[in-house]
Design an enzyme around this catalytic site. Structure first.
Site, PDB file in Angstrom:
ATOM      1  N   LYS A  56     -13.962  10.994  18.910  1.00 12.92           N
ATOM      2  CA  LYS A  56     -13.401  10.536  17.631  1.00 12.92           C
ATOM      3  C   LYS A  56     -12.444   9.370  17.869  1.00 12.92           C
ATOM      4  O   LYS A  56     -11.369   9.297  17.308  1.00 12.92           O
ATOM      5  CB  LYS A  56     -12.668  11.686  16.945  1.00 12.92           C
ATOM      6  CG  LYS A  56     -13.614  12.742  16.461  1.00 12.92           C
ATOM      7  CD  LYS A  56     -12.931  13.626  15.429  1.00 12.92           C
ATOM      8  CE  LYS A  56     -13.539  14.994  15.411  1.00 12.92           C
ATOM      9  NZ  LYS A  56     -13.214  15.776  16.632  1.00 12.92           N
ATOM     10  N   ASP A  78     -16.456  15.102  24.104  1.00  8.40           N
ATOM     11  CA  ASP A  78     -15.480  14.238  23.423  1.00  8.40           C
ATOM     12  C   ASP A  78     -15.049  13.069  24.296  1.00  8.40           C
ATOM     13  O   ASP A  78     -15.283  13.062  25.497  1.00  8.40           O
ATOM     14  CB  ASP A  78     -14.238  15.065  23.068  1.00  8.40           C
ATOM     15  CG  ASP A  78     -14.467  15.905  21.831  1.00  8.40           C
ATOM     16  OD1 ASP A  78     -15.477  15.693  21.155  1.00  8.40           O
ATOM     17  OD2 ASP A  78     -13.624  16.778  21.554  1.00  8.40           O
ATOM     18  N   MET A 119      -0.612  13.064  20.945  1.00  7.16           N
ATOM     19  CA  MET A 119      -1.005  12.065  19.951  1.00  7.16           C
ATOM     20  C   MET A 119       0.208  11.357  19.334  1.00  7.16           C
ATOM     21  O   MET A 119       0.231  11.067  18.143  1.00  7.16           O
ATOM     22  CB  MET A 119      -1.837  12.724  18.830  1.00  7.16           C
ATOM     23  CG  MET A 119      -3.151  13.276  19.317  1.00  7.16           C
ATOM     24  SD  MET A 119      -4.009  14.276  18.084  1.00  7.16           S
ATOM     25  CE  MET A 119      -3.299  15.888  18.365  1.00  7.16           C
TER      26      MET A 119
HETATM   27  N1  SAH Z   1      -7.287  19.802  23.412  1.00  2.00           N
HETATM   28  C1  SAH Z   1      -6.535  18.813  24.147  1.00  2.00           C
HETATM   29  C2  SAH Z   1      -5.692  17.945  23.239  1.00  2.00           C
HETATM   30  C3  SAH Z   1      -6.490  17.098  22.279  1.00  2.00           C
HETATM   31  S1  SAH Z   1      -5.454  16.062  21.313  1.00  2.00           S
HETATM   32  C4  SAH Z   1      -5.660  19.512  25.180  1.00  2.00           C
HETATM   33  O1  SAH Z   1      -5.540  20.733  25.175  1.00  2.00           O
HETATM   34  O2  SAH Z   1      -5.105  18.808  26.033  1.00  2.00           O
HETATM   35  C5  SAH Z   1      -5.518  14.563  22.241  1.00  2.00           C
HETATM   36  C6  SAH Z   1      -4.167  14.243  22.841  1.00  2.00           C
HETATM   37  O3  SAH Z   1      -3.937  14.979  24.034  1.00  2.00           O
HETATM   38  C7  SAH Z   1      -4.023  12.804  23.266  1.00  2.00           C
HETATM   39  O4  SAH Z   1      -3.726  11.961  22.179  1.00  2.00           O
HETATM   40  C8  SAH Z   1      -2.855  12.907  24.234  1.00  2.00           C
HETATM   41  O5  SAH Z   1      -1.644  13.050  23.539  1.00  2.00           O
HETATM   42  C9  SAH Z   1      -3.152  14.213  24.923  1.00  2.00           C
HETATM   43  N2  SAH Z   1      -3.903  14.014  26.171  1.00  2.00           N
HETATM   44  C10 SAH Z   1      -5.064  14.596  26.497  1.00  2.00           C
HETATM   45  N3  SAH Z   1      -5.475  14.206  27.722  1.00  2.00           N
HETATM   46  C11 SAH Z   1      -4.544  13.334  28.168  1.00  2.00           C
HETATM   47  C12 SAH Z   1      -4.380  12.579  29.372  1.00  2.00           C
HETATM   48  N4  SAH Z   1      -5.259  12.651  30.374  1.00  2.00           N
HETATM   49  N5  SAH Z   1      -3.278  11.814  29.490  1.00  2.00           N
HETATM   50  C13 SAH Z   1      -2.366  11.760  28.517  1.00  2.00           C
HETATM   51  N6  SAH Z   1      -2.457  12.436  27.375  1.00  2.00           N
HETATM   52  C14 SAH Z   1      -3.528  13.220  27.195  1.00  2.00           C
END
Ligand code: SAH
Length: 270
Positions: free
Chosen positions: A65, A43, A178
């Site tokens: 996505k 992803d 998000m």
């Molecule tokens: N499965 C992932 C989340 C996916 S949804 C998890 O467990 O972390 C995607 C959201 O995760 C982004 O829009 C943001 O809100 C957050 N996110 C993921 N990685 C990030 C990062 N390095 N810095 C800030 N927000 C992050």
């Protein structure tokens, strides 16, 4: 627990969490699977440092996505995983953070089950705890927060379907995934449901990477701070009294150069 990675010629899908960014936050199991994968379907939130750990002979397929970028539909991704596994390949489905937290991992597994494809799941450090840690914000603390809620601020038809009352509880930290696009609306709704306008609030962009930026404000000021400082996705929003601890506990002054781990020989980690 051992992963049965050595069985030959049997297609299998490993649904693997890549953590929030820093490659050294990968689990040993994830690192081992990246080293032996034949195909990796990844992803957009998987960092370059983590992609560098993939078996150089593996096929890499981008299935992000991102808005405004050609990408695959969820149903196509699930079907692709089935096809690759049926070809007898060892497939790693690599997702940012943890595959079971806002990662649609469950949906992909349901398709694999439907087509009788073998799979394993490897958890990852989710954005909430990885990034809170790298931003020096403990999500719970005996003096400030006894519970913590993870919610999505994803807009659907211009609105967010959340139980706002449950977000406005005493001694609770709210972590919003998000949420950047709807930050002004989130702030408005929380205040309308009784949260203090002065509630400490943080936004973290590219958390747990060398590009991490943190901004601190209140529930009222955070949307304009994010806008004026031009914060861009991915961002994580943390709301609650624990945010005040950031000034004292901000241990990560600058991310050390992210050294890419050498591929770990399998026998050392098996
Ligand atoms: N499965 C992932 C989340 C996916 S949804 C998890 O467990 O972390 C995607 C959201 O995760 C982004 O829009 C943001 O809100 C957050 N996110 C993921 N990685 C990030 C990062 N390095 N810095 C800030 N927000 C992050």
């Amino acid at each position: 627990m051992q992963t049965n990675v050595m069985e030959a010629n049997i297609g299998v899908v490993y649904l693997v969490g890549a953590g929030p960014g820093d490659p050294e936050l990968l689990t040993l199991k994830a690192s081992k699977l990246l080293a032996i994968a034949e195909v990796v379907v990844y992803d957009n939130l998987v960092s370059a440092g983590i992609l560098a750990l993939i078996n150089p002979d593996a096929e890499k397929i981008y299935a992000g996505k991102e808005k405004n970028r050609h990408s695959m539909e969820q149903v196509d991704i699930s079907q692709l995983l089935v096809i690759l596994a049926k070809q007898g390949k060892k497939v790693v489905r690599l997702k940012g953070g943890d595959p079971f937290i806002f990662g649609r991992g469950g949906e992909e597994l349901e398709t694999l089950i439907q087509y009788d494809v073998a799979y394993e799941v490897v958890p990852g450090i989710t954005a909430a705890n990885g990034i809170a840690c790298y931003a020096g914000i403990p999500l719970t603390h005996r003096d400030y927060a006894h519970s913590c809620l993870f919610v999505t601020g994803h807009l659907k038809d211009g609105d967010i379907d959340l139980d706002w009352g449950s977000l406005v509880r005493k001694d609770q930290t709210v972590v919003i995934y998000m949420g950047l696009g709807a930050l002004a609306l989130i702030s408005e709704k929380l205040i309308a449901h009784g949260m203090s306008e002065m509630m400490p609030s943080a936004i973290i962009e590219n958390g747990a990477t060398s590009e991490q930026r943190v901004a601190i404000g209140t529930l009222t000021t955070l949307p304009s701070i994010a806008k004026s400082r031009n914060f861009k996705s991915p961002t994580l929003i943390i709301i609650g009294e624990v945010v005040t601890l950031h000034t004292r506990l901000n241990w990560l002054k600058s991310m050390p150069a992210l050294e890419i781990l050498p591929s770990i020989p399998l026998q050392q980690v098996a």
